[in-house]
Design an enzyme around this catalytic site. Structure first.
Site, mmCIF file in Angstrom:
data_model
loop_
_atom_site.group_PDB
_atom_site.id
_atom_site.type_symbol
_atom_site.label_atom_id
_atom_site.label_comp_id
_atom_site.label_asym_id
_atom_site.label_seq_id
_atom_site.Cartn_x
_atom_site.Cartn_y
_atom_site.Cartn_z
ATOM 1 N N HIS A 1 -6.982 -3.481 10.079
ATOM 2 C CA HIS A 1 -6.916 -2.766 11.356
ATOM 3 C C HIS A 1 -7.988 -3.216 12.347
ATOM 4 O O HIS A 1 -8.407 -2.429 13.196
ATOM 5 C CB HIS A 1 -6.979 -1.238 11.139
ATOM 6 C CG HIS A 1 -5.658 -0.692 10.657
ATOM 7 N ND1 HIS A 1 -5.389 0.638 10.522
ATOM 8 C CD2 HIS A 1 -4.517 -1.330 10.282
ATOM 9 C CE1 HIS A 1 -4.151 0.811 10.082
ATOM 10 N NE2 HIS A 1 -3.608 -0.372 9.918
ATOM 11 N N GLU B 1 5.109 2.011 12.647
ATOM 12 C CA GLU B 1 4.605 2.459 11.342
ATOM 13 C C GLU B 1 3.170 2.940 11.476
ATOM 14 O O GLU B 1 2.758 3.931 10.865
ATOM 15 C CB GLU B 1 4.674 1.314 10.318
ATOM 16 C CG GLU B 1 4.273 1.715 8.889
ATOM 17 C CD GLU B 1 2.781 1.574 8.570
ATOM 18 O OE1 GLU B 1 2.376 1.989 7.470
ATOM 19 O OE2 GLU B 1 2.018 1.052 9.418
ATOM 20 N N GLU B 2 2.409 2.208 12.282
ATOM 21 C CA GLU B 2 0.977 2.501 12.397
ATOM 22 C C GLU B 2 0.714 3.854 13.053
ATOM 23 O O GLU B 2 -0.406 4.360 13.005
ATOM 24 C CB GLU B 2 0.260 1.383 13.169
ATOM 25 C CG GLU B 2 0.340 -0.004 12.505
ATOM 26 C CD GLU B 2 -0.486 -0.111 11.220
ATOM 27 O OE1 GLU B 2 -1.103 0.883 10.820
ATOM 28 O OE2 GLU B 2 -0.480 -1.205 10.615
ATOM 29 N N HIS C 1 7.132 -3.222 8.118
ATOM 30 C CA HIS C 1 6.885 -2.798 9.506
ATOM 31 C C HIS C 1 6.418 -3.989 10.319
ATOM 32 O O HIS C 1 5.626 -4.821 9.861
ATOM 33 C CB HIS C 1 5.938 -1.602 9.593
ATOM 34 C CG HIS C 1 4.480 -1.865 9.377
ATOM 35 N ND1 HIS C 1 3.630 -2.303 10.364
ATOM 36 C CD2 HIS C 1 3.701 -1.708 8.273
ATOM 37 C CE1 HIS C 1 2.396 -2.401 9.886
ATOM 38 N NE2 HIS C 1 2.414 -2.057 8.617
ATOM 39 N N ASP D 1 4.303 -4.268 2.796
ATOM 40 C CA ASP D 1 3.313 -3.990 3.833
ATOM 41 C C ASP D 1 1.963 -4.484 3.309
ATOM 42 O O ASP D 1 1.413 -3.919 2.366
ATOM 43 C CB ASP D 1 3.277 -2.472 4.089
ATOM 44 C CG ASP D 1 2.331 -2.091 5.234
ATOM 45 O OD1 ASP D 1 1.707 -2.993 5.816
ATOM 46 O OD2 ASP D 1 2.239 -0.883 5.517
ATOM 47 N N ASP E 1 -1.504 -7.252 8.206
ATOM 48 C CA ASP E 1 -0.883 -5.931 8.406
ATOM 49 C C ASP E 1 -0.137 -5.903 9.731
ATOM 50 O O ASP E 1 -0.729 -5.617 10.763
ATOM 51 C CB ASP E 1 -1.977 -4.854 8.375
ATOM 52 C CG ASP E 1 -1.416 -3.454 8.474
ATOM 53 O OD1 ASP E 1 -0.192 -3.285 8.346
ATOM 54 O OD2 ASP E 1 -2.217 -2.514 8.693
HETATM 55 N N1 TRP Z 1 -0.007 -0.018 6.850
HETATM 56 C C1 TRP Z 1 -0.710 0.783 5.868
HETATM 57 C C2 TRP Z 1 -1.712 1.628 6.621
HETATM 58 O O1 TRP Z 1 -2.180 1.173 7.653
HETATM 59 C C3 TRP Z 1 -1.454 -0.071 4.907
HETATM 60 C C4 TRP Z 1 -1.637 0.564 3.603
HETATM 61 C C5 TRP Z 1 -2.693 1.263 3.173
HETATM 62 C C6 TRP Z 1 -0.727 0.548 2.577
HETATM 63 N N2 TRP Z 1 -2.483 1.667 1.926
HETATM 64 C C7 TRP Z 1 -1.285 1.250 1.517
HETATM 65 C C8 TRP Z 1 0.535 -0.019 2.440
HETATM 66 C C9 TRP Z 1 -0.596 1.393 0.352
HETATM 67 C C10 TRP Z 1 1.208 0.139 1.265
HETATM 68 C C11 TRP Z 1 0.638 0.851 0.217
HETATM 69 O O2 TRP Z 1 -2.000 2.730 6.210
HETATM 70 ZN ZN ZN Z 2 0.756 -1.801 7.526
#
Ligand code: TRP
Ligand code: ZN
Ligand code: CA
Length: 434
Positions: free
Chosen positions: A282, A167-168, A121, A196, A133
């Site tokens: 974040h 995605e967020e 993403h 990601d 991220d």
């Molecule tokens: N972009 C995901 C999020 O903000 C980040 C994330 C959290 C993630 N846990 C994960 C990405 C597990 C891959 C696998 O929620």
């Molecule tokens: Zn992410």
């Protein structure tokens, strides 16, 4: 690519492999029938991250859905891919009253019924630039795609790459993509690999526990470099692979950890501290300094390993041949260098790492001659440098690593006579693209 020092040592052998992509050392042994993946340049990955950071800085500090920094990120990645021969398309969707974008890039060739797709993403949250991220996954997938092009990789399966919007906000872009993919097209996607957060500052090495083949491919890479992995458990379904998994597509991926705290056992295993894998998750401090370069490097190489391994062997040569059989006299020394030209057209992307260069020179003393291949941009690859003494003629096929050169354009064979008495002419010059 410039003539390398290695050439001097190699000159005179019957089949020269000339030059190499900077850093393109095979990272791992290839499984039977597959081509070893090249090393991914972490410096290049970091440059893409720096560019994404600049994009955020110039657009209100983030790259979030509906903000100008997101569209600028899409334009940036697309331009890089277009320049090396990908077929790109931008897919628009609407969410929260604003337009979102996915970028899809197809590498021409391979079996259209067997697609290996990799994605990340590209959006950040609004609080910052989103470097871990998910600048990290976005930049690594971009560099993997560019490396496919630069190395002239022709896998037996078809390669596709995706950068997802929003995605967020709930995997919005990737859901939109799979929902709009006709059922017949979905079934052609034999694997989706998701990246990601792969450069967390206090990293762990997590592999998604999904499709067993994809999972094992990543584990094999990491065991080969002596890095222990664990199964990803910090929120299965929390990234874009879930959109693909939901419609029955085999998925896998890598992750270096978000807000969860590294255990003391994990500290013993991977180093770092017993704090969050990413203390800036974040938040506004998810900047360029929120990246662990070693984690980014290892994961980038693991991505290439998986793409190369899962997409199979190189396709058989298409055998595109370009030839010039007009005679070109080579004046006796002290005479100017002369050239014979072939114009290459209709070849996608870069020249291959095994460009076949057919040289046919009639001459009474080959030890008088220096012969070079000159790429369309003027790069020189020496083929023959006065070896062979008083033997006559050079009728030989050389193999040249021309993978840093764009294929299309005017290629020249250059010959110069630098010792007096014997003379001759270029009888033929032939390039064969696999
Ligand atoms: N972009 C995901 C999020 O903000 C980040 C994330 C959290 C993630 N846990 C994960 C990405 C597990 C891959 C696998 O929620
Ligand atoms: Zn992410
Ligand atoms: Ca001579």
């Amino acid at each position: 690519m410039k003539l390398s020092a290695r050439l001097a040592a190699l000159a005179g052998s019957s089949a020269l492999v000339i030059g190499a992509l900077a850093g393109a050392v095979p990272a791992t042994a290839a499984p039977a029938g597959a081509t070893a993946a090249p090393d991914i340049s972490v410096a290049n990955v970091k440059q893409h991250l720096t560019d994404l950071s600049t994009i955020a800085a110039n657009n209100g500090g983030n790259r979030a859905h509906g903000r100008p920094g997101y569209k600028a990120s899409i334009d940036f990645v697309k331009a890089k891919l277009d320049a090396v021969g990908f077929t790109t398309s931008v897919q628009q969707f609407t969410y929260n009253g604003t337009t979102g974008y996915n970028l899809i890039a197809d590498w021409p060739g391979g079996d259209p019924n067997q697609v290996i797709m990799s994605g990340a993403h590209l959006d950040s949250v609004t609080s910052g630039a989103g470097m871990n991220d998910n600048g990290s996954g976005s930049a690594a997938v971009l560099e993997a795609a560019l490396t496919v092009a630069r190395s002239g990789y022709q896998p037996s399966k078809h390669l596709r790459f995706g950068w997802w919007g929003a995605e967020e906000l709930g995997l919005v872009g990737s859901k939109y993509y799979v929902n709009n993919l006709p059922t017949a097209e979905r079934s052609k996607v034999k694997g989706y690999l998701n990246f990601d957060m792969i450069g967390s500052p206090n990293p762990g090495y997590f592999v998604y526990d999904d499709d067993p083949t994809i999972e094992q491919t990543f584990k094999t890479y990491f065991s080969g470099i002596g890095v222990p992995t664990e199964i990803e458990t910090e929120g299965d379904g929390r990234s874009d692979h879930a959109s693909f998994k939901n419609v029955g597509i085999p998925v896998g991926g890598l992750f270096t950890g978000a807000s969860r705290v590294k255990s003391s056992a994990q500290v013993s295993k991977w180093g770092g501290t017993a704090t969050a894998f990413d203390r800036c998750y974040h938040s506004s401090c998810d900047t360029l300094s929120n990246i662990n370069d070693t984690a980014l490097d290892r994961n980038s190489d693991a991505i290439a390993h998986a793409i190369w391994t899962l997409s199979g062997t190189s396709t058989p040569p298409t055998g595109k041949v370009f030839e010039n059989t007009a005679d070109v006299a080579i004046p006796d020394s002290p005479g100017a260098a002369v050239t014979s030209t072939v114009n290459v057209t209709g070849v996608t992307g870069n020249a291959p790492s095994n460009l076949s260069v057919g040289v046919d020179i009639v001459h009474t003393y080959k030890g008088d001659l220096v012969v070079d291949l000159i790429a369309p941009d003027g790069s020189v690859y020496n083929l023959h440098n006065r070896t062979g003494g008083s033997a006559d003629n050079i009728v030989q096929t050389y193999t040249v690593n021309a993978s840093s050169e764009v294929a299309n354009g005017a290629w020249k064979l250059r010959a110069q006579d630098i010792a007096s008495a014997d003379t001759g002419y270029i009888n033929g010059f032939k390039l064969t693209f696999p």
